[in-house]
Design a protein around this motif. Structure first.
Motif, PDB file in Angstrom:
ATOM      1  N   VAL A  81      84.031  19.894  60.344  1.00 24.08           N
ATOM      2  CA  VAL A  81      84.295  18.470  60.156  1.00 24.08           C
ATOM      3  C   VAL A  81      82.977  17.824  59.750  1.00 24.08           C
ATOM      4  N   TYR A  82      83.036  17.001  58.723  1.00 20.36           N
ATOM      5  CA  TYR A  82      81.833  16.371  58.187  1.00 20.36           C
ATOM      6  C   TYR A  82      81.730  14.918  58.637  1.00 20.36           C
ATOM      7  N   HIS A  83      80.515  14.410  58.587  1.00 25.50           N
ATOM      8  CA  HIS A  83      80.274  13.013  58.936  1.00 25.50           C
ATOM      9  C   HIS A  83      81.207  12.114  58.120  1.00 25.50           C
ATOM     10  N   TYR A  84      81.674  11.061  58.751  1.00 26.42           N
ATOM     11  CA  TYR A  84      82.521  10.022  58.147  1.00 26.42           C
ATOM     12  C   TYR A  84      83.958  10.457  57.865  1.00 26.42           C
ATOM     13  N   GLU A  85      84.336  11.657  58.281  1.00 28.10           N
ATOM     14  CA  GLU A  85      85.720  12.063  58.068  1.00 28.10           C
ATOM     15  C   GLU A  85      86.641  11.295  59.005  1.00 28.10           C
ATOM     16  N   MET A  86      87.842  11.041  58.533  1.00 28.69           N
ATOM     17  CA  MET A  86      88.894  10.415  59.332  1.00 28.69           C
ATOM     18  C   MET A  86      89.828  11.548  59.768  1.00 28.69           C
ATOM     19  N   LEU A  87      90.019  11.673  61.070  1.00 21.67           N
ATOM     20  CA  LEU A  87      90.866  12.736  61.607  1.00 21.67           C
ATOM     21  C   LEU A  87      92.051  12.139  62.349  1.00 21.67           C
ATOM     22  N   THR A  88      93.188  12.801  62.244  1.00 16.58           N
ATOM     23  CA  THR A  88      94.362  12.427  63.033  1.00 16.58           C
ATOM     24  C   THR A  88      94.651  13.565  63.999  1.00 16.58           C
ATOM     25  N   PHE A  89      94.710  13.208  65.278  1.00 17.02           N
ATOM     26  CA  PHE A  89      94.989  14.162  66.348  1.00 17.02           C
ATOM     27  C   PHE A  89      96.431  13.952  66.793  1.00 17.02           C
ATOM     28  N   LEU A  90      97.236  15.010  66.743  1.00 13.76           N
ATOM     29  CA  LEU A  90      98.618  14.946  67.194  1.00 13.76           C
ATOM     30  C   LEU A  90      98.735  15.690  68.521  1.00 13.76           C
ATOM     31  N   PHE A  91      99.178  14.971  69.541  1.00 14.85           N
ATOM     32  CA  PHE A  91      99.372  15.527  70.875  1.00 14.85           C
ATOM     33  C   PHE A  91     100.875  15.722  71.101  1.00 14.85           C
ATOM     34  N   ASN A  98      92.444  16.477  58.784  1.00 16.77           N
ATOM     35  CA  ASN A  98      91.636  15.479  58.074  1.00 16.77           C
ATOM     36  C   ASN A  98      92.508  14.745  57.057  1.00 16.77           C
ATOM     37  N   THR A  99      91.912  13.868  56.289  1.00 20.93           N
ATOM     38  CA  THR A  99      92.692  13.043  55.355  1.00 20.93           C
ATOM     39  C   THR A  99      93.335  13.857  54.234  1.00 20.93           C
ATOM     40  N   GLU A 100      92.813  15.058  53.976  1.00 21.10           N
ATOM     41  CA  GLU A 100      93.435  15.930  52.967  1.00 21.10           C
ATOM     42  C   GLU A 100      94.576  16.741  53.554  1.00 21.10           C
ATOM     43  N   GLY A 101      94.837  16.559  54.861  1.00 19.57           N
ATOM     44  CA  GLY A 101      95.902  17.309  55.521  1.00 19.57           C
ATOM     45  C   GLY A 101      95.476  18.687  55.996  1.00 19.57           C
ATOM     46  N   LYS A 102      94.174  18.992  55.890  1.00 14.23           N
ATOM     47  CA  LYS A 102      93.667  20.287  56.359  1.00 14.23           C
ATOM     48  C   LYS A 102      93.552  20.273  57.875  1.00 14.23           C
ATOM     49  N   ARG A 103      94.074  21.315  58.494  1.00 14.14           N
ATOM     50  CA  ARG A 103      93.966  21.460  59.946  1.00 14.14           C
ATOM     51  C   ARG A 103      92.527  21.824  60.284  1.00 14.14           C
ATOM     52  N   VAL A 104      91.910  21.073  61.196  1.00 10.05           N
ATOM     53  CA  VAL A 104      90.515  21.323  61.553  1.00 10.05           C
ATOM     54  C   VAL A 104      90.348  21.765  63.009  1.00 10.05           C
ATOM     55  N   LEU A 105      91.369  21.533  63.830  1.00 13.03           N
ATOM     56  CA  LEU A 105      91.269  21.866  65.256  1.00 13.03           C
ATOM     57  C   LEU A 105      92.656  22.133  65.812  1.00 13.03           C
TER      58      LEU A 105
END
Length: 156
Positions: free
Chosen positions: A98-108, A128-135
């Motif tokens: 994950v890079y600085h300034y990225e917007m992430l959406t966490f789904l619980f 992330n905003t591109e829809g890539k799973r990061v976590l």
């Protein structure tokens, strides 16, 4: 000792059902990263030094993994199940940097409610905003539990 009124508690185990979901969107900013680095005395140049990061496979500074874990734990504490919750187990997989300034959406999502053990298991996915799973994470949480003290019961 009474220090004031009780803060609002989060959802108790009886208010939580399998399949419940919640999402949180969070922007990762430099101030958060600098606070983390200062509090932990973490001097990893990969997190803040652009010249160093350019020489790595990441090509730019990345967000410390534990900072992402902090978003998950603070969401549990503040929102779902909420105040009074306690994380008892945390398993996480960092899929992408994950890079600085990225917007992430966490789904619980609640994937298990164990009333016998008085805990719930949450699945967490961040994209992330591109829809890539990061976590990806699995978090076991004890929702808020309040037990009356014996002296309080006797006064009623």
């Amino acid at each position: 000792m009474d220090i004031g009124k009780l803060n609002k508690l989060g959802k108790t185990i009886d208010e939580i059902e399998e399949g419940q979901t919640m999402s949180v969107t969070e922007a990762i900013e430099d101030d958060q990263i600098l606070l983390y680095l200062g509090l932990t005395n973490d001097a990893n140049p990969l997190y803040i030094q652009h010249d160093y990061a350019q020489k790595t496979i990441y090509e730019q500074p990345i967000v410390p993994s534990v900072l992402l874990m902090g978003v998950v734990t603070s969401t549990v504490s503040k929102h779902f199940p909420g105040p009074g919750s306690h994380i008892v187990n945390f398993s996480v997989n960092f899929v992408e940097a994950v890079y600085h300034y990225e917007m992430l959406t966490f789904l619980f999502e609640v994937i298990k409610v164990d009333k016998h053990k008085e805990d719930v298991t949450l699945s967490v996915e961040a994209v992330n905003t591109e829809g890539k799973r990061v976590l990806d994470a699995v978090v076991m949480v004890q929702p808020p539990m309040i037990y009356k003290e014996e002296s309080e019961e006797n006064n009623e």
